[in-house]
Design an enzyme around this catalytic site. Structure first.
Site, PDB file in Angstrom:
ATOM      1  N   LYS A 102      20.312  62.269 140.005  1.00  0.00           N
ATOM      2  CA  LYS A 102      20.451  61.000 139.270  1.00  0.00           C
ATOM      3  C   LYS A 102      21.690  60.231 139.722  1.00  0.00           C
ATOM      4  CE  LYS A 102      20.534  63.485 135.526  1.00  0.00           C
ATOM      5  NZ  LYS A 102      20.145  64.806 136.060  1.00  0.00           N
ATOM      6  N   GLY A 103      22.817  60.979 139.873  1.00  0.00           N
ATOM      7  CA  GLY A 103      24.072  60.321 140.259  1.00  0.00           C
ATOM      8  C   GLY A 103      23.921  59.595 141.581  1.00  0.00           C
ATOM      9  N   LYS A 104      23.319  60.270 142.559  1.00  0.00           N
ATOM     10  CA  LYS A 104      23.153  59.650 143.875  1.00  0.00           C
ATOM     11  C   LYS A 104      22.339  58.370 143.766  1.00  0.00           C
ATOM     12  CE  LYS A 104      20.814  59.517 148.161  1.00  0.00           C
ATOM     13  NZ  LYS A 104      20.529  59.953 149.499  1.00  0.00           N
ATOM     14  N   ASP A 159      19.924  67.823 137.302  1.00  0.00           N
ATOM     15  CA  ASP A 159      20.379  67.911 138.700  1.00  0.00           C
ATOM     16  C   ASP A 159      19.349  67.391 139.696  1.00  0.00           C
ATOM     17  OD1 ASP A 159      22.664  69.098 137.676  1.00  0.00           O
ATOM     18  OD2 ASP A 159      21.820  71.112 137.862  1.00  0.00           O
ATOM     19  N   GLU A 160      18.567  66.430 139.286  1.00  0.00           N
ATOM     20  CA  GLU A 160      17.526  65.877 140.171  1.00  0.00           C
ATOM     21  C   GLU A 160      18.129  64.989 141.261  1.00  0.00           C
ATOM     22  OE1 GLU A 160      17.563  65.603 136.882  1.00  0.00           O
ATOM     23  OE2 GLU A 160      15.700  66.412 136.042  1.00  0.00           O
ATOM     24  N   GLN A 190      21.196  65.134 132.302  1.00  0.00           N
ATOM     25  CA  GLN A 190      20.249  66.253 132.160  1.00  0.00           C
ATOM     26  C   GLN A 190      18.842  65.789 132.581  1.00  0.00           C
ATOM     27  OE1 GLN A 190      22.526  65.812 129.108  1.00  0.00           O
ATOM     28  NE2 GLN A 190      23.839  66.891 130.529  1.00  0.00           N
ATOM     29  N   LYS A 229      15.875  65.018 147.524  1.00  0.00           N
ATOM     30  CA  LYS A 229      16.068  66.288 148.228  1.00  0.00           C
ATOM     31  C   LYS A 229      14.857  66.683 149.075  1.00  0.00           C
ATOM     32  CE  LYS A 229      19.342  68.949 146.743  1.00  0.00           C
ATOM     33  NZ  LYS A 229      20.410  69.695 146.036  1.00  0.00           N
ATOM     34  N   GLY A 265      26.891  66.898 135.638  1.00  0.00           N
ATOM     35  CA  GLY A 265      27.659  66.839 136.882  1.00  0.00           C
ATOM     36  C   GLY A 265      26.850  65.985 137.834  1.00  0.00           C
ATOM     37  N   HIS A 266      27.290  64.778 138.077  1.00  0.00           N
ATOM     38  CA  HIS A 266      26.546  63.828 138.907  1.00  0.00           C
ATOM     39  C   HIS A 266      27.296  63.615 140.222  1.00  0.00           C
ATOM     40  CE1 HIS A 266      24.461  62.042 135.088  1.00  0.00           C
ATOM     41  NE2 HIS A 266      24.202  63.314 135.281  1.00  0.00           N
ATOM     42  N   ASP A 282      14.527  66.558 152.211  1.00  0.00           N
ATOM     43  CA  ASP A 282      14.938  67.295 153.413  1.00  0.00           C
ATOM     44  C   ASP A 282      14.996  68.804 153.193  1.00  0.00           C
ATOM     45  OD1 ASP A 282      17.100  66.293 151.678  1.00  0.00           O
ATOM     46  OD2 ASP A 282      18.373  67.579 152.919  1.00  0.00           O
TER      47      ASP A 282
END
Ligand code: GDP
Ligand code: IMO
Ligand code: MG
Length: 429
Positions: A16-18, A13-14, A230, A337, A40-41, A339
């Site tokens: 990656k998708g974004k 959840d770092e 992951q 992230k 979940g991206h 912000d």
């Protein structure tokens, strides 16, 4: 041409998708190489938000090809839902999606076995997403798996039933009653029917010999971005075993999961949050269960993209970050992230562990031991909103210092940062 790689360096959840979505315009092909719908991206643009589980994050660019590699495991039911959800938003995923025939299938009984295994583990449960990941990869390695290419075979249903019946025997032997399980709110027989229907649907998608496709594409000069799922600390070998997932989330997974070789690998871009999160059980050295962690969860909306569970939050952990950089040969870093730390007057970074009364800057084999203590170094927070950030020169000094600190301690350049979930909220240095 080389394959550039995006890898998560923490516990998933770092973002990656974004970042894959942001980088997609620079590539021709985006390829997932491991994991399954445990991922979940999240991708946000033009006030829309999508969460992808199996489909690569380049899908929002119709001219780009998205490849699901052999190292991925697919659940046809979840996969079809993902495609239909995108179709509801006018995105025609099947037109630019290709799937390796060698990828394995997650069967409904894999999900039951996942639930049964977790239940038996009791207090030591992994905190699995219960998508059948462990049992499906177990069957792959045990040479019992069903592969995507098998869907095209006349014997598919018979092969499926044989394996399903063996799983059911095992589940009963473990003391579980089939009727007590629901999958995605459906009783098993109903879910199974939908699963089989979805498998047939998958047979009409573009199923290919992906290793040939990749090598042909490289020879033709097409640019490829490999998308990890992951994070390194969830890697089955290098993560916080046994509290890990069942695939190689680190660099080796790119080779085994796409059929490329080490010489084909180009830039390895490591993605990390400016702080740290973990969802599920297992060690998390810099976890903050108090006020700081709660603020991070609130400001970062830290709830699982796949399961909705609250994510555990804590400070950046330089020890595990450097370990992930070492294992993966990371050449570039991207900080996500940022912000979320806007409102902190003081930031802390874990820069050493004390394990068994000894100071160390290495991740110990037995990271699961409870007496691990953390050495922190404090840095001033920037304590201002990053909303107006457009270029590097806009960065508050304390943020520049935070980035410098990370570059000095990792010896890897940070090439940019993300300061909001939207595509546009991204700064390249
Ligand atoms: P992934 O699994 O690595 O793709 O990450 P997830 O999508 O599971 O989790 C990342 C979450 O953070 C998602 O909700 C994103 O929309 C969000 N996100 C990504 N980058 C940023 C950022 O820079 N700032 C904020 N506030 N949210 C972000
Ligand atoms: P993305 O790709 C965060 C965690 C689970 C559990 C452990 C094993 O979105 O970063 P599994 O379902 O694989 O048996 O679960 O791994 N986990 C993740 N945590 N992000 C993920 O994926 C994860 N995929 C699995 O919470 O602790
Ligand atoms: Mg995620």
């Amino acid at each position: 041409m080389k394959v550039d790689v995006i890898l998560g360096l923490q516990w998933g959840d770092e973002g990656k998708g974004k970042i894959v979505d942001v980088l997609t315009p620079r590539y021709d092909i985006v390829a997932r190489f491991q994991g399954g719908p445990n991922a979940g991206h999240t991708i946000e643009f033009k006030k829309k938000k999508f969460v992808l589980h199996t489909i690569p994050s380049g899908i929002f660019y119709p001219e780009k090809t998205n490849l699901v590699g052999n190292g991925v495991i697919l659940d046809p039911f979840i996969f079809r839902n993902e495609i239909l959800n995108l179709a509801d938003h006018g995105i025609d995923a099947p037109s630019n999606l290709v799937i390796s025939k060698r990828a394995h299938l997650i069967m409904p009984t894999h999900r039951l076995l996942d639930a049964a295994n977790e239940s038996i583990r009791g207090a030591t449960k992994i905190g699995s997403t219960l998508k059948g990941i462990g049992p499906a990869y177990t069957d792959k390695i045990a040479r019992n798996g069903l592969r995507v290419g098998d869907i095209l075979n006349n014997e598919f249903k018979a092969s499926y039933l044989l394996r399903r019946d063996n799983h059911l025997k095992l589940i009963r032997f473990m003391g579980f009653d089939l009727d007590s399980f629901m999958i995605d709110k459906l009783p098993f027989p109903e879910y199974e029917e939908k699963w089989l229907d979805a498998a047939e649907y998958m047979g009409n998608l573009k199923l290919i010999d992906a290793e040939y496709f990749i090598h042909r594409s490289l020879a033709e000069g097409r640019r490829i971005l490999a998308e990890g799922a992951q994070g390194t600390m969830l890697d089955v070998d290098f993560g916080s075993y046994p509290y890990v997932t069942s695939s190689s989330t680190s660099i080796g997974g790119v080779c085994t999961g796409l059929g490329v070789n080490p010489g084909n690998i180009g830039e390895v871009i490591g993605v990390f949050k400016a702080y740290c999160t973990r969802v599920g059980s297992g060690p998390f050295p810099t976890e903050q269960s108090g006020e700081a962690g709660e603020r991070m969860r609130d400001l970062g909306h830290e709830y699982g993209s796949t399961t909705g569970r609250p994510r555990r939050c804590g400070w950046l952990d330089m020890v595990s970050l450097n370990y992930a950089i070492m294992v993966n040969g990371v050449t570039r870093l991207f900080m996500m992230k940022t912000d979320v730390l806007d409102d902190f007057e003081r930031l802390r970074v874990g820069t050493g562990y004390i394990s068994g009364k000894k100071k160390t800057d290495q991740v110990p084999y037995d990271i699961t031991r409870e007496d691990l203590e953390i050495i922190y170094e404090d840095l001033p927070g920037w304590n201002t909103s990053l909303n107006a950030l457009r270029r590097k020169g806009d960065m508050p000094d304390a943020l520049k210092d935070y980035v410098d600190f990370i570059e000095k301690r990792t010896k890897v350049p940070v090439i940019g940062l993300s300061y909001g979930p939207d595509r546009e909220e991204t700064l390249f240095f």
